[in-house]
Design a protein around this motif. Structure first.
Motif, PDB file in Angstrom:
ATOM      1  N   GLU A 122      62.056  14.935  22.525  1.00  0.00           N
ATOM      2  CA  GLU A 122      61.908  13.811  21.858  1.00  0.00           C
ATOM      3  C   GLU A 122      60.832  14.373  20.641  1.00  0.00           C
ATOM      4  O   GLU A 122      60.647  15.652  20.710  1.00  0.00           O
ATOM      5  CB  GLU A 122      60.953  12.896  22.610  1.00  0.00           C
ATOM      6  CG  GLU A 122      61.704  12.101  23.658  1.00  0.00           C
ATOM      7  CD  GLU A 122      62.341  10.805  22.734  1.00  0.00           C
ATOM      8  OE1 GLU A 122      62.117  10.811  21.558  1.00  0.00           O
ATOM      9  OE2 GLU A 122      63.324  10.200  23.358  1.00  0.00           O
ATOM     10  N   LYS A 123      60.595  13.769  19.772  1.00  0.00           N
ATOM     11  CA  LYS A 123      59.772  14.324  18.721  1.00  0.00           C
ATOM     12  C   LYS A 123      58.204  15.020  19.176  1.00  0.00           C
ATOM     13  O   LYS A 123      57.701  15.969  18.734  1.00  0.00           O
ATOM     14  CB  LYS A 123      59.294  12.987  17.881  1.00  0.00           C
ATOM     15  CG  LYS A 123      58.601  13.430  16.483  1.00  0.00           C
ATOM     16  CD  LYS A 123      58.443  12.536  15.502  1.00  0.00           C
ATOM     17  CE  LYS A 123      58.224  12.866  14.165  1.00  0.00           C
ATOM     18  NZ  LYS A 123      58.227  11.526  13.106  1.00  0.00           N
ATOM     19  N   CYS A 124      57.775  14.335  20.395  1.00  0.00           N
ATOM     20  CA  CYS A 124      56.649  14.830  21.072  1.00  0.00           C
ATOM     21  C   CYS A 124      56.664  16.172  21.788  1.00  0.00           C
ATOM     22  O   CYS A 124      55.587  16.589  22.191  1.00  0.00           O
ATOM     23  CB  CYS A 124      55.715  13.564  21.672  1.00  0.00           C
ATOM     24  SG  CYS A 124      56.923  12.818  23.022  1.00  0.00           S
ATOM     25  N   GLY A 125      58.023  16.407  22.386  1.00  0.00           N
ATOM     26  CA  GLY A 125      58.089  17.610  23.107  1.00  0.00           C
ATOM     27  C   GLY A 125      59.744  17.469  23.799  1.00  0.00           C
ATOM     28  O   GLY A 125      60.231  16.771  23.578  1.00  0.00           O
ATOM     29  N   ALA A 139      54.051  12.734  27.730  1.00  0.00           N
ATOM     30  CA  ALA A 139      54.383  11.721  26.766  1.00  0.00           C
ATOM     31  C   ALA A 139      55.713  11.453  26.615  1.00  0.00           C
ATOM     32  O   ALA A 139      56.461  10.734  26.308  1.00  0.00           O
ATOM     33  CB  ALA A 139      53.642  12.483  25.231  1.00  0.00           C
ATOM     34  N   THR A 140      56.603  12.686  26.530  1.00  0.00           N
ATOM     35  CA  THR A 140      58.038  12.717  26.664  1.00  0.00           C
ATOM     36  C   THR A 140      58.654  11.933  27.765  1.00  0.00           C
ATOM     37  O   THR A 140      59.604  11.220  27.631  1.00  0.00           O
ATOM     38  CB  THR A 140      58.469  14.237  26.514  1.00  0.00           C
ATOM     39  OG1 THR A 140      58.061  15.024  25.479  1.00  0.00           O
ATOM     40  CG2 THR A 140      60.043  14.420  26.167  1.00  0.00           C
ATOM     41  N   ARG A 182      50.403  17.522  28.807  1.00  0.00           N
ATOM     42  CA  ARG A 182      50.263  16.482  27.889  1.00  0.00           C
ATOM     43  C   ARG A 182      51.613  16.015  27.067  1.00  0.00           C
ATOM     44  O   ARG A 182      51.964  14.902  27.089  1.00  0.00           O
ATOM     45  CB  ARG A 182      49.059  16.448  26.726  1.00  0.00           C
ATOM     46  CG  ARG A 182      47.749  16.407  27.276  1.00  0.00           C
ATOM     47  CD  ARG A 182      46.707  16.008  26.454  1.00  0.00           C
ATOM     48  NE  ARG A 182      46.590  17.334  25.689  1.00  0.00           N
ATOM     49  CZ  ARG A 182      45.688  18.184  26.093  1.00  0.00           C
ATOM     50  NH1 ARG A 182      45.436  18.259  27.238  1.00  0.00           N
ATOM     51  NH2 ARG A 182      45.548  19.204  25.115  1.00  0.00           N
ATOM     52  N   GLN A 183      52.111  17.245  26.608  1.00  0.00           N
ATOM     53  CA  GLN A 183      53.579  17.055  25.959  1.00  0.00           C
ATOM     54  C   GLN A 183      54.601  16.326  26.830  1.00  0.00           C
ATOM     55  O   GLN A 183      55.455  15.751  26.421  1.00  0.00           O
ATOM     56  CB  GLN A 183      54.015  18.164  25.141  1.00  0.00           C
ATOM     57  CG  GLN A 183      53.112  18.760  23.900  1.00  0.00           C
ATOM     58  CD  GLN A 183      53.884  19.900  23.425  1.00  0.00           C
ATOM     59  OE1 GLN A 183      54.221  21.036  24.286  1.00  0.00           O
ATOM     60  NE2 GLN A 183      54.019  20.135  22.170  1.00  0.00           N
TER      61      GLN A 183
END
Length: 122
Positions: A34-37, A79-80, A75-76
């Motif tokens: 995903e964009k966040c990880g 979020a993913t 955290r990545q």
């Protein structure tokens, strides 16, 4: 990323997947982005969705593989995982975060350490 580092990562992820399948996990996805990880492995352990970070190293010069999962990386992954659960309508499903460390210093007998529920959402 260097070629050797990439090969170490691929080898570690394959060893981790084989280890998890032998332990009864069902692999659902690998290298989910995903964009966040990114999440190395998404699996099912019975009813629980498991988001797994794999760290492989060829030496202990920089510490044990599992020590490389920093709070930033956690955290990545969190979020993913939340995006994955949301996009698949699984926000109410049980989930956890595991880490699999692979020490490849002994190429014949890699050492595998599996930490279940290694961290919570950040």
């Amino acid at each position: 990323m260097s070629r050797q580092r990439s090969e170490t990562g691929k080898q570690g992820e394959q060893l981790a997947a084989d280890f998890l399948v032998a332990a009864g996990y069902r692999i659902v996805a690998r290298n989910y982005r995903e964009k966040c990880g990114e999440i190395d492995i998404i699996a099912r352990d019975g009813p629980t969705w498991v988001f797994i970070e794999v760290k492989a190293r060829r030496s202990r010069r920089y510490g044990a593989p599992i020590e490389a999962v920093t709070s930033h990386k956690q955290r990545q992954i969190s979020a993913t995982a939340l995006l994955y659960l949301s996009r698949h309508g699984l926000l109410e499903a049980p989930a956890r975060f595991d880490v699999v460390g692979i020490d490849l210093a002994d190429a014949v007998r890699p050492q595998i350490v599996h930490l279940k529920d290694a961290f919570s959402t950040s």
